[in-house]
Design a protein around this motif. Structure first.
Motif, short mmCIF file in Angstrom:
data_model
loop_
_atom_site.label_atom_id
_atom_site.label_comp_id
_atom_site.label_asym_id
_atom_site.label_seq_id
_atom_site.Cartn_x
_atom_site.Cartn_y
_atom_site.Cartn_z
N GLU A 1 66.49 -10.20 11.59
CA GLU A 1 67.39 -10.54 10.50
C GLU A 1 68.71 -11.14 10.99
O GLU A 1 69.79 -10.58 10.79
CB GLU A 1 67.68 -9.31 9.63
CG GLU A 1 66.45 -8.78 8.92
CD GLU A 1 66.80 -7.63 7.99
OE1 GLU A 1 68.00 -7.32 7.84
OE2 GLU A 1 65.89 -7.04 7.40
N LYS B 1 70.34 -13.45 9.73
CA LYS B 1 71.19 -13.83 8.61
C LYS B 1 72.25 -12.79 8.30
O LYS B 1 73.24 -13.08 7.62
CB LYS B 1 70.34 -14.07 7.36
CG LYS B 1 69.56 -15.37 7.36
CD LYS B 1 68.86 -15.58 6.03
CE LYS B 1 68.12 -16.92 6.01
NZ LYS B 1 67.45 -17.15 4.69
N PHE C 1 75.75 -13.85 9.10
CA PHE C 1 76.38 -14.98 8.41
C PHE C 1 77.68 -14.56 7.71
O PHE C 1 78.74 -15.16 7.95
CB PHE C 1 75.40 -15.60 7.43
CG PHE C 1 75.97 -16.75 6.65
CD1 PHE C 1 76.05 -18.01 7.21
CD2 PHE C 1 76.45 -16.56 5.35
CE1 PHE C 1 76.59 -19.07 6.49
CE2 PHE C 1 76.98 -17.60 4.63
CZ PHE C 1 77.06 -18.87 5.20
N THR D 1 73.17 -19.63 13.54
CA THR D 1 73.29 -18.61 12.50
C THR D 1 73.87 -19.20 11.22
O THR D 1 73.37 -18.94 10.12
CB THR D 1 74.18 -17.45 12.99
OG1 THR D 1 73.63 -16.89 14.17
CG2 THR D 1 74.29 -16.37 11.92
N LEU E 1 71.42 -21.22 9.11
CA LEU E 1 70.41 -20.51 8.33
C LEU E 1 70.76 -20.45 6.85
O LEU E 1 69.89 -20.18 6.02
CB LEU E 1 70.23 -19.08 8.88
CG LEU E 1 69.70 -18.96 10.31
CD1 LEU E 1 69.72 -17.50 10.74
CD2 LEU E 1 68.29 -19.52 10.40
N CYS E 2 72.03 -20.69 6.51
CA CYS E 2 72.49 -20.58 5.11
C CYS E 2 73.33 -21.80 4.76
O CYS E 2 74.50 -21.67 4.35
CB CYS E 2 73.29 -19.29 4.90
SG CYS E 2 72.45 -17.78 5.41
#
Length: 422
Positions: free
Chosen positions: A293, A295, A298, A323, A326-327
């Motif tokens: 995980e 994320k 973030f 990282t 990812l978003c």
């Protein structure tokens, strides 16, 4: 021929005299002291038997290295430290003591050694405690000195994060003159402790390094130092919050993630609290990408960047870029916190696929540089050695062979010339 033999004899005698000449003793005293400073004190003391000049050399060296492994018992070592310090020249300023404790050193012995060190003109103390015990308890007297300027404390136990108790007294350390402090592999605070404030009495502290320190279970770790300029923190585990009150902080180096995976998430992530860094110049952040995980980091990164928004030079590694990537949709909605950024540097040294040069997504680039359009972007790519062509290798081999043949040809000619002279 007699002339040749006489000349040869004279040359051989001169060479022997040159070999027997004591060059070290003819060196300047300052250089001799520098050489002796690299010796363990047990052997430095023994140099007094070399000659009359060396009799008191060891008493004036500025760096004293004490290692207990050269003694049968800790008590014999403690006595040697006391005797060696008592013979030191009191006029030597800025003396430094490197102290290495091994074996089963008891707290009473360690206390005796520390007291003797502080009784003398010691401004710089580097103390490492290596032991098979599972617990280090540094004596309270170690954390109070009116004259100490530089202090390094370390343990060699790689399982220190499993300790059930702190290895240091949980009171404010009394170092009014201390300027540099480095803690390595230390367990700071106990699980369940509400708050720990160690440095509030270190009013002149300018450089603080916390390397591989464990703060597991601690709720708040306070770093309150009015003169602090440089802070480096790379922990195995973090407390709930690291509260930094350092209005003069200029340089911050930190690992966002702790190095031990077995702890819960909140204990392996750097949660920073601050009243603001008005003097911040450079920030160097690194993140070792977790396998599970990623994320989760973030929002943590966004929170850190908000608190470090005043920095002028920002250095981050590739894992932070990945990282954030990812978003991207969420990142595109975030305003850039950096208004004064002059340079953004991305370190790519951890890149595994060296043939692939990664790119920085537009959303990530805008997040950092949107409010600092004149900032310089530097991507520190890994150096990949270029393969030489077959022709280059053949040319290099041929050049070596030619050089070797020339050398072999010169050797017989030189020998023949020597015979003609005789």
């Amino acid at each position: 021929m007699d002339l040749v033999r006489d000349t040869t004899s004279i040359m051989e005698e001169g060479e022997k005299e040159e070999e027997n000449k004591d060059r070290i003793s003819n060196l300047p005293d300052e250089l001799i002291h520098h050489i002796v400073s690299f010796l363990d004190m047990k052997y430095a003391v023994q140099t007094s038997a070399l000659s009359h000049k060396w009799e008191h050399i060891w008493t004036s060296t500025r760096c004293l290295n004490f290692n207990s492994c050269a003694f049968r018992t800790p008590r014999l070592f403690a006595k040697f430290v006391k005797d060696a310090l008592s013979h030191q020249n009191n006029h030597v300023e800025e003396s430094k003591v490197q102290l290495t404790l091994t074996g089963a050193a008891t707290p009473s012995v360690v206390k005796s050694i520390v007291n003797n060190v502080y009784l003398h003109n010691v401004r710089d103390l580097n103390m490492t405690w290596l032991t098979t015990r599972k617990f280090h308890q540094f004596p309270e007297c170690l954390f109070s000195s009116d004259t100490l300027k530089h202090l390094t404390l370390a343990t060699g136990d790689q399982s220190f994060y499993l300790h059930k108790a702190s290895c240091i007294p949980k009171v404010a350390w009394n170092f009014p003159a201390l300027e540099t402090l480095c803690l390595r592999s230390m367990h700071l605070g106990d699980k369940g402790d509400e708050s720990l404030d160690l440095f509030s009495k270190c009013v002149n502290l300018r450089d603080l390094t916390l390397h591989n320190c464990c703060m597991y279970g601690l709720k708040i770790f306070n770093i309150c130092a009015p003169e602090l300029s440089n802070l480096t923190i790379r922990a195995t585990s973090y407390p709930d919050v690291v509260n930094v009150v350092a209005p003069k902080l200029e340089n911050l180096t930190a690992s966002v993630r702790g190095t031990i995976n077995r702890f819960p998430f909140k204990y392996v992530s750097l949660q920073l609290s601050t009243e603001g860094f008005d003097s911040l110049e450079k920030v160097n952040l690194s993140l070792s990408m977790p396998y599970y995980e990623p994320k989760r980091f973030f929002p943590l990164l966004l929170s850190l960047f908000q608190k470090l928004h005043s920095t002028k030079y920002l250095v981050i590694n590739l894992d932070i870029i990945e990282t954030l990537s990812l978003c991207l949709d969420q990142l595109s909605l975030e305003p850039s916190p950096f208004d004064n950024l002059k340079c953004l540097k991305i370190n790519m040294v951890s890149q595994k696929q060296k043939d692939h040069i990664p790119t920085v997504p537009t959303q990530v680039r805008n997040y950092f540089l949107e409010n600092s359009p004149s900032a310089t972007l530097i991507m520190d790519l890994p150096q990949v050695p270029q393969k030489r062509s077959r022709q280059q290798e053949d040319d290099e081999t041929m050049a070596k062979k030619v050089a070797k043949l020339k050398t072999e040809k010169k050797q017989p000619e030189t020998a023949a010339q020597g015979k003609r002279l005789l």
